[in-house]
Structure formats: C-alpha cells, structure tokens
Design a protein around this motif. Structure first.
Motif, PDB file in Angstrom:
ATOM      1  N   VAL A 103      19.848   7.726  27.609  1.00 56.29           N
ATOM      2  CA  VAL A 103      20.622   8.922  28.046  1.00 56.29           C
ATOM      3  C   VAL A 103      21.762   8.605  28.939  1.00 56.29           C
ATOM      4  CG1 VAL A 103      20.730  10.948  28.993  1.00 56.29           C
ATOM      5  CG2 VAL A 103      18.785  10.473  27.364  1.00 56.29           C
ATOM      6  N   PHE A 104      21.394   7.587  30.006  1.00 58.59           N
ATOM      7  CA  PHE A 104      22.293   7.086  31.217  1.00 58.59           C
ATOM      8  C   PHE A 104      23.470   6.306  30.363  1.00 58.59           C
ATOM      9  CE2 PHE A 104      23.515   3.650  33.838  1.00 58.59           C
ATOM     10  CZ  PHE A 104      24.049   4.444  35.035  1.00 58.59           C
ATOM     11  N   LEU A 105      23.122   5.274  29.483  1.00 62.56           N
ATOM     12  CA  LEU A 105      24.240   4.551  28.736  1.00 62.56           C
ATOM     13  C   LEU A 105      25.069   5.750  28.006  1.00 62.56           C
ATOM     14  CD1 LEU A 105      22.237   1.287  27.700  1.00 62.56           C
ATOM     15  CD2 LEU A 105      23.996   1.853  29.592  1.00 62.56           C
ATOM     16  N   PHE A 106      24.469   6.574  27.172  1.00 62.09           N
ATOM     17  CA  PHE A 106      25.004   7.291  26.293  1.00 62.09           C
ATOM     18  C   PHE A 106      26.214   8.368  27.056  1.00 62.09           C
ATOM     19  CE2 PHE A 106      25.795  11.716  24.860  1.00 62.09           C
ATOM     20  CZ  PHE A 106      26.041  11.492  23.457  1.00 62.09           C
TER      21      PHE A 106
ATOM     22  N   SER B 125      26.952   6.157  20.505  1.00 60.56           N
ATOM     23  CA  SER B 125      25.397   6.666  19.940  1.00 60.56           C
ATOM     24  C   SER B 125      24.536   5.611  19.504  1.00 60.56           C
ATOM     25  CB  SER B 125      25.912   7.601  18.889  1.00 60.56           C
ATOM     26  OG  SER B 125      26.681   6.849  17.676  1.00 60.56           O
ATOM     27  N   ASP B 126      25.145   4.281  19.114  1.00 58.06           N
ATOM     28  CA  ASP B 126      24.341   3.306  18.746  1.00 58.06           C
ATOM     29  C   ASP B 126      24.027   2.254  19.746  1.00 58.06           C
ATOM     30  OD1 ASP B 126      22.938   1.565  17.070  1.00 58.06           O
ATOM     31  OD2 ASP B 126      24.361   1.038  15.490  1.00 58.06           O
ATOM     32  N   LEU B 127      23.109   2.249  20.452  1.00 57.80           N
ATOM     33  CA  LEU B 127      22.690   1.460  21.563  1.00 57.80           C
ATOM     34  C   LEU B 127      21.521   0.575  21.367  1.00 57.80           C
ATOM     35  CD1 LEU B 127      22.999   4.332  24.049  1.00 57.80           C
ATOM     36  CD2 LEU B 127      24.677   2.671  23.779  1.00 57.80           C
TER      37      LEU B 127
ATOM     38  N   TYR C 242      15.678  -3.413  21.795  1.00 57.50           N
ATOM     39  CA  TYR C 242      15.247  -2.221  21.597  1.00 57.50           C
ATOM     40  C   TYR C 242      16.583  -1.151  21.178  1.00 57.50           C
ATOM     41  CZ  TYR C 242      10.900  -3.257  24.151  1.00 57.50           C
ATOM     42  OH  TYR C 242       9.775  -3.857  24.177  1.00 57.50           O
ATOM     43  N   ARG C 243      16.675  -0.625  20.054  1.00 56.63           N
ATOM     44  CA  ARG C 243      17.743  -0.060  19.426  1.00 56.63           C
ATOM     45  C   ARG C 243      17.595   1.299  19.346  1.00 56.63           C
ATOM     46  NH1 ARG C 243      20.682  -1.053  13.480  1.00 56.63           N
ATOM     47  NH2 ARG C 243      22.495   0.249  13.745  1.00 56.63           N
ATOM     48  N   VAL C 244      18.452   2.271  19.611  1.00 52.60           N
ATOM     49  CA  VAL C 244      18.403   3.548  19.210  1.00 52.60           C
ATOM     50  C   VAL C 244      19.860   4.397  18.754  1.00 52.60           C
ATOM     51  CG1 VAL C 244      19.012   4.514  21.615  1.00 52.60           C
ATOM     52  CG2 VAL C 244      17.511   5.903  20.174  1.00 52.60           C
ATOM     53  N   GLN C 245      19.712   4.956  17.672  1.00 50.24           N
ATOM     54  CA  GLN C 245      21.050   5.833  17.230  1.00 50.24           C
ATOM     55  C   GLN C 245      20.778   7.169  17.422  1.00 50.24           C
ATOM     56  OE1 GLN C 245      20.033   3.609  13.350  1.00 50.24           O
ATOM     57  NE2 GLN C 245      22.089   3.454  13.301  1.00 50.24           N
TER      58      GLN C 245
END
Length: 242
Positions: A196-199, A206-208, A235-238
C-alpha cells in the motif's frame, strides 16, 4: 570442537565431517580497551580469514585476559537462524559435564546440500515463471528522489541504508490482534502495508514485486541444523486501483 563436529564443516569445495576446517588461536592482549578493539578489527579484516579451497570456514580466537571468544564463520555455511542454534549448543557444552551427543545417522548439512544439488527444479521453474508472467523485471519504480540524477548516471551504487522506528504497545497489540483474527502472520500483514505504501508512493503503480529473504527451513529436520538455508523470493501483487 564438539559443537562444530555435531553439524558440519567445509573442505575442498565439499561439505564433509572434518574438523580440520576450523582454525583456532589464542591471543594475549594488553589491558587497554582500545587495544582489544584494534585486535578484533585486525582479525576480521584479514584477507585470508577464510579459504574455501582449503575448507577454512570457521575461525575461533580466544582472548584470555578479557575472557572473550571471537568466532568468525563464513556465510556459505551459516545463516541468521544458525546463530541461536550455535549459541545454544555452545552454552550446553560449557554447562554440561557430558560431551554433546553426536548421532552419526542424523541428518546433517551435507545431506541437505546433496539433496539440493540433485533435486529436479522443473516444477519450481514453471511455478515461478507462471507467477511472474507479464511482469517487467527491468522496469524501475518511479520513486521520489532527494536529488536529480543525470540520464547517464543510472549505475546503482549497491549501497543501502536502514531506518528504525518504534510503535507503541497499543499499536503493536492491534497488529497482533488483527493478524490473529484474520489468520495470517505479521510478515503477511506488514508486506500488505508495504504494498500500500509503494502504491501511494508511486502514484498508482498497480503491479508491484519486491524481494525478501526466506528462512527456507521447510522440513522439521532442518529446524535445528546449522547451515546456509536462506533463499531470496519474489513477492508480487497486482492491485486493482479502482
């Protein structure tokens, strides 16, 4: 000696049960504290402190006048979890009149190393390729910077820094309660917060994907073994920004 013998040593680029790979010395120091610090610094900065070709991965320097024992162990055979295991076994050896029990049939680091080298990685490769499919691995996040960098100065220095901050007891309790009530770990909770912080910091990226170390002690037999098991995982999250 028994503490090291119970686990493993290295020699000739292979892991074997040969205590000769350890080097021990006794150093008589002057009483001045600055002399002690200088000697310790000199020991740690020795260019030949370790020699993997000869199996020199463990050093023990005894400083009798100061009641100090300095251990230096190569990271190729020692991770963070190994520290507490080593201290536990060393304390047991000092406090007990009996020698450390050594089971020749017990699983040792050499067994793990052999298994790791012959394991079939096809399934693992397919898993990670699927998880990272479509991710631009050379893309750099657009992060705020403290100074303007030229277009030609894109070489990373490799230097890092750390920051430390403390939460109050009430906030820490709320973290623990929230993680417990939702059945996930504190690492998972803090990883989500970091996403959330990086977003927000990247204004909607959105692709971290970030990397973090993993203890990699995935079997109960590895829990009390000294060795280098740590691996780095992506660790990837979209995120859905809507």
């Amino acid at each position: 000696m028994k503490v090291f013998e119970q686990h493993f040593t290295l020699t000739k680029n292979a892991i074997v049960n040969d205590i000769k790979s350890s080097r021990f010395s006794i150093i008589n120091l002057l009483d001045e504290e600055h002399e002690q610090k200088e000697i310790v610094k000199k020991i740690l900065n020795q260019s030949d402190l370790f020699d993997l070709t000869k199996g020199h991965v463990v050093n023990c320097h005894i400083l009798p006048k100061n009641d100090l024992i300095l251990f230096s162990i190569h990271h190729a055979c020692f991770d963070g979890t190994s520290t507490s295991i080593f201290i536990r076994d060393l304390s047991f050896a000092y406090q007990s009149d009996d020698s450390l029990p050594i089971d020749d049939n017990s699983l040792q680091y050499i067994d793990y190393s052999i298994h790791e080298n012959i394991i079939d990685m096809i399934l693992s490769q397919g898993f990670w390729q699927l998880k990272l499919k479509g991710y631009n691995v050379i893309h750099q996040l657009s992060l705020p910077i403290d100074r303007q960098r030229s277009l030609t100065d894109q070489q990373r220095s490799g230097l890092t820094s750390s920051a430390q901050f403390t939460f109050s007891d009430d906030i820490c309790s709320s973290f623990l309660n929230y993680a417990s009530s939702h059945h996930f770990t504190l690492f998972q909770l803090e990883l989500s917060r970091f996403y959330v912080f990086l977003f927000k910091l990247t204004h909607g990226e959105s692709d971290l994907c970030i990397s973090s170390i993993n203890a990699n002690r995935y079997r109960s037999e590895l829990a009390n073994m000294i060795g280098m098991f740590v691996s780095t995982l992506p660790y990837r999250v979209q995120l859905d920004s809507r």
